[in-house]
Design an enzyme around this catalytic site. Structure first.
Site, PDB file in Angstrom:
ATOM      1  CD  GLU A   1     -53.212   6.589 -26.500  1.00  0.00           C
ATOM      2  OE1 GLU A   1     -53.153   6.129 -25.340  1.00  0.00           O
ATOM      3  OE2 GLU A   1     -53.997   7.483 -26.832  1.00  0.00           O
TER       4      GLU A   1
ATOM      5  CB  THR B   1     -50.282   9.720 -18.514  1.00  0.00           C
ATOM      6  OG1 THR B   1     -51.667  10.054 -18.443  1.00  0.00           O
ATOM      7  CG2 THR B   1     -49.743   9.709 -17.113  1.00  0.00           C
TER       8      THR B   1
ATOM      9  CB  SER C   1     -61.874  -2.579 -21.660  1.00  0.00           C
ATOM     10  OG  SER C   1     -60.898  -2.479 -22.682  1.00  0.00           O
TER      11      SER C   1
END
Length: 408
Positions: free
Chosen positions: A279, A193, A408
């Site tokens: 990432e 994103t 999470s």
């Protein structure tokens, strides 16, 4: 860990006259986190945007496109993290519209003058009450020197803020170009994103700015990939306030070339910083395809290599298993490709030519390059004179871990 990502100091981040920014904690997803950002733009600011082509585009993207298409002035931007407001149907669309109405009421402007942006988890309802409750705090924080705070405030899985800022002398005046971006995964913009907001105090006529936004996106954000995924929320916005006194109305104006060059440089810096902070990334790779017959086939080859999980994992392991690159070139989709003309380099090391391994190539040389944090892959196709470049990164264990545990 980000790969050689440089963060400018506060003294190196230049405010843009006509732009104020406020950042607040709204608890959109997590407590004690700056997750709501407001940009207030001076009257007369031109604004243009380029957005995701994902057909499942998020509610705020739809609202932004509608407000820009209406052709009226744009007075403010509002960005939340923690929730993408994508895959939320009519309810999500109404919440994006209500966000604009709430901020418009606080700023004393119509809702149609607000552009909303969201980033975060898809398929979950936007907590509108928390967002709206946070708006007064963001407005109270409005100031010209909040670019660094905003860069932090729009982060999701990013590990570092992404900021570009420069000043250029044009027609004897100082013109400022400052921007921020966010993105670390789900990156293969198609205009990930990904969000980016770039401002200048040059004045740029609206039709020209709209054209420039597309061209600049193609030269920057549409030349990067982390994992081949195009987000539902990708947005790239350029705002031109005109406060510097340097104005352009057409491509023939004397200042146009310098302004275009500075905006493109800023966007490319922001785009490559996304890849550097991808990432789990440990390597930053530049894939340059040369001697292509046209831009389309150059990009086909560059993206085939940049997207290949086998290529990306080989780079992570510093394993010179370079047949994986040749295989990606071969399946890129150029039906009449003559592989006997292809040459492949790792930096200055010629690996393959004449349809096979370079007889002088030593694997130790390939290993040396593969261990570097930054690597140039050059592929010459022997078909023409066109070159193009894509920026990407490796795939590590951490990429899987981050995305397996994202919510999470």
């Amino acid at each position: 860990m980000a790969v050689n990502l440089q963060i400018p100091s506060e003294s190196e981040i230049f405010p843009v006259a006509g732009v104020e920014i406020g950042v607040a904690e709204a608890g959109i997803r997590k407590a004690n986190r700056r997750d709501l950002t407001v940009f207030r733009l001076a009257e007369g600011t031109s604004v243009a945007g380029v957005f995701t082509r994902n057909r499942f585009c998020a509610a705020p993207v739809q609202v932004c496109q509608a407000h820009l298409a209406a052709g009226g002035p744009i007075s403010a931007l509002v960005i939340n993290t923690g929730n993408a407001n994508a895959g939320t149907g009519e309810e999500g669309l109404k919440k994006a519209q209500d966000t604009c109405a709430a901020l418009g009421q606080l700023l004393g402007v119509p809702a149609a003058q607000i552009l909303p942006f969201s980033t975060g988890v898809i398929l979950e309802p936007l907590p509108l009450d928390r967002l709206v409750a946070g708006l007064p705090r963001a407005i109270a924080d409005l100031a010209a020197d909040r670019w660094s705070s905003a860069a932090h405030g729009i982060m999701t899985t990013d590990t570092l803020p992404k900021i570009s800022s420069a000043q250029v002398q044009i027609d004897g005046k100082t013109v400022t170009f400052t921007g921020i971006s966010k993105g670390a995964g789900m990156i293969r913009p198609n205009m990930a994103t990904m969000l980016s907001f770039l401002a200048t105090d040059a004045g740029i006529a609206q039709p020209l700015l709209a054209k420039l936004a597309v061209e600049i996106a193609d030269a920057s954000f549409n030349r990067i990939t982390v994992d081949g995924d195009t987000s539902t929320n990708d947005s790239f916005i350029i705002a031109a306030t005109g406060k510097s006194g340097v104005n352009v109305n057409s491509e023939s104006d004397a200042a146009y070339a310098a302004i275009r060059e500075a905006l493109t440089a800023a966007a490319l810096e922001l785009a490559t910083k996304i890849v550097r902070d991808a990432e789990g990334a440990t390597k930053f790779m530049t894939i340059r395809v040369e001697e292509a017959g046209n831009t389309e086939e150059a990009l086909k080859v560059a993206y085939a290599v940049a997207h290949s999980p086998l290529v990306k994992t080989a780079f992570f392991a510093s394993d010179p298993n370079l047949g994986r690159i040749l295989a990606a070139v071969g399946y890129a989709g150029i039906d009449d490709l003559d592989v006997s003309n292809i040459r492949l380099w790792l930096d200055d090391v010629l690996v393959a030519k004449d349809g096979g391994r370079n007889p002088a190539y030593q694997e130790a040389d390939g290993q040396r390059v593969m261990k570097q944090a930054e690597i140039l892959v050059r592929i010459a196709l022997g078909r023409g004179q066109v070159s193009d470049t894509v920026y990407t990164c490796d795939f590590s264990h951490e990429y899987v871990s981050i995305n397996a545990d994202y919510r999470s």
